[in-house]
Design a protein around this motif. Sequence first.
Motif: not given
Length: 191
Positions: A96-106, A145-157
């Motif tokens: 959730e922290e990673y997702l919020m960071d991604s939306y904040r950066l956007t 951003h893309v995630t498998d919700s368990a192990q990985h989170f990837l963001r590209c800009a």
Amino acid sequence: MRRRWPVMLMLVIVGCGNNNFNPKPKGFNRIDLNPSAYQVLADSFPFQMEYSTQAKILKDSSWIAERYWFDLYYEKLGANIQVTYKPVKNDRDLLEEYLMDSYRLTSEHKVKAYAIDESVITLNNGIKATIMELSGEVPTQFQFHVTDSAQHFLRCALYFKTATQNDSLRPVINYVKMDMLHMLNTLTWDQ
């Protein structure tokens, strides 16, 4: 009054002596886009994907950079894709922290963006990704951003280091956007 005339006459003669002035015709930047070709990312990462042969991998040198952060730099195009990977470790709060960071950066680009279009797509590989396309004179026009919700989170800009207006960059933006979609469609996670 009489003494000013010779000085003014001399200025006019000297100033008009160069008749080689030619106005420059209107023109546009020439942008040569090579046909797309791809290579596989080195297997030292916790994910695999294909990226453009036009791009060079550069280690992220920022002070906050983490181990699997890097840039895909298109030298000829002045484009840069910032790639950030973070492990999720089966921690929902961390995800959730990673997702919020991604939306904040956007959302930081709302100042200059007149639109931010967000969509969730299912890729050829079955993975779901969130894509953000920004319109206006913003430094980043395409992110995901893309995630498998368990192990990985990837963001590209995608970023450009140029003052050229985005409407002039549109062919390059679309070209790199297609490369980024190819990256997504070839993405696999290491187990």
